[in-house]
Design a protein around this motif. Structure first.
Motif, PDB file in Angstrom:
ATOM      1  N   PHE A 122       0.938 -11.811 -13.573  1.00 19.05           N
ATOM      2  CA  PHE A 122       1.654 -10.622 -13.109  1.00 19.05           C
ATOM      3  C   PHE A 122       0.675  -9.468 -12.904  1.00 19.05           C
ATOM      4  O   PHE A 122       0.687  -8.795 -11.872  1.00 19.05           O
ATOM      5  N   CYS A 145      11.558  -5.219 -12.777  1.00 18.45           N
ATOM      6  CA  CYS A 145      10.098  -5.135 -12.888  1.00 18.45           C
ATOM      7  C   CYS A 145       9.709  -3.675 -13.133  1.00 18.45           C
ATOM      8  O   CYS A 145      10.213  -2.782 -12.473  1.00 18.45           O
ATOM      9  N   ARG A 155       7.015  -2.275 -12.363  1.00 21.64           N
ATOM     10  CA  ARG A 155       6.242  -1.726 -11.238  1.00 21.64           C
ATOM     11  C   ARG A 155       7.096  -1.434 -10.014  1.00 21.64           C
ATOM     12  O   ARG A 155       6.912  -0.434  -9.356  1.00 21.64           O
ATOM     13  N   CYS A 156       8.004  -2.388  -9.680  1.00 21.13           N
ATOM     14  CA  CYS A 156       8.680  -2.241  -8.380  1.00 21.13           C
ATOM     15  C   CYS A 156      10.205  -2.281  -8.469  1.00 21.13           C
ATOM     16  O   CYS A 156      10.879  -2.057  -7.470  1.00 21.13           O
ATOM     17  N   CYS A 216       7.512 -11.645 -11.167  1.00 16.44           N
ATOM     18  CA  CYS A 216       8.195 -10.735 -10.252  1.00 16.44           C
ATOM     19  C   CYS A 216       8.011 -11.280  -8.834  1.00 16.44           C
ATOM     20  O   CYS A 216       6.875 -11.387  -8.354  1.00 16.44           O
ATOM     21  N   CYS A 221       6.027  -8.523  -6.663  1.00 16.31           N
ATOM     22  CA  CYS A 221       4.640  -8.147  -7.037  1.00 16.31           C
ATOM     23  C   CYS A 221       3.690  -9.337  -6.977  1.00 16.31           C
ATOM     24  O   CYS A 221       2.484  -9.150  -6.790  1.00 16.31           O
TER      25      CYS A 221
HETATM   26 ZN   LIG Z   1       7.444  -6.164  -9.279  1.00 12.39          ZN
END
Ligand SMILES: [Zn+2]
Length: 274
Positions: free
Chosen positions: A177, A247, A249-250, A267, A270
């Protein structure tokens, strides 16, 4: 199953409990090992080493106690006059000056001299240990580029203990990841920048996990989550066991599937196929 960082922390705890001490009494639960008991009494425990997921207790008489916990083995530390009441099978009990170290349920235990230890089938095939400070990212890059590993999917390579020692499933998922890589990617498909990022991360995440007792998530973020009341278990990972959650991050929902015989958490946005 504990991975490299957990075994190393266990080795630290075992070292704190009995290293430097002389063995007053030692008992093995497995019949073939009982012959060693008399020879080990009076030996001083020099140090405790972890090699990937195996542990070695080094003694000053040239002998070593090797153990691999596999799925069920559990260490327990206590005072000699205060053994716990346990239904588990006691496989190794070491008493040193009032302190004891007990290993329950493990079946992979042996007593070996230094030469035999070097030839041990598990230790002999181990790659460089990710927690060993002498292992460098450059070495990992070389291995990723080598014929033996470059054509295989990373999902399988990362947990192959002959590639590097100490990575299990949670570290595999977290490393992939962090680098934005799908488990099916092969290292021959990576450009130089990605290859170097992967090599650095293969060392950095286990080392962070060792220092923090298991956090692979970005530390400031994990600490912020815990301050907000999120439990340690829910804050420690980027993706591992976070299927169905967003996630960090996103915002995409984390998924899981089977990869190289183990469940892989990832994810879908990602982590790309390069
Ligand atoms: Zn992500």
């Amino acid at each position: 199953m504990p991975e490299g960082p957990e075994i190393r922390r266990l080795a630290d705890a075992l070292e704190k409990q009995i290293a430097g001490s002389v063995i007053d009494s030692i008992r093995f639960g497995l019949e073939p090992l009982k012959q060693w008991e008399q020879r080990l009494i009076g030996a001083r425990i020099k140090k405790i080493e972890s090699h990937g997921k195996a542990m070695v207790i080094r003694l000053d008489n040239g002998l070593n106690i090797y153990s691999h916990n596999q799925l069920y083995g559990r260490w327990f530390f206590c005072n000699t006059d205060d053994y716990p009441d346990s239904k588990r099978q006691l496989r190794l009990a070491i008493d040193c000056q009032g302190k004891s170290a007990l290993l329950y349920s493990a079946s992979d235990i042996s007593v070996l001299n230094n030469e035999e230890l070097l030839l041990h089938p598990f230790l002999r095939k181990l790659g460089p240990d990710v927690l060993d400070s002498s292992t460098t990212a450059e070495q990992v890059v070389e291995r990723l580029r080598s014929k033996k590993y470059k054509n295989r999917q990373l999902g399988g390579v990362l947990t192959d203990q002959s590639f590097v020692a100490g990575l299990g499933n949670y570290l595999r998922c977290e490393i992939l990841f962090y680098c934005g890589l799908h488990a099916k990617v092969r290292s021959r498909e990576l450009n130089e920048k990605k290859l170097r990022l992967l090599a650095r991360t293969i060392l950095a995440l286990p080392r962070q996990s060792y220092k923090t007792a298991g956090i692979t998530n970005q530390l400031t973020h994990a600490n912020k989550l815990m301050k907000q009341g999120v439990t340690f278990e829910d804050a420690r990972f980027y993706v591992f066991r976070r299927q169905g959650l967003a996630c960090y991050r996103c915002g995409t929902i984390i998924e899981k599937n089977s990869q190289a015989g183990q469940v892989c958490f990832y994810c879908p946005l990602c982590q790309s196929l390069v």
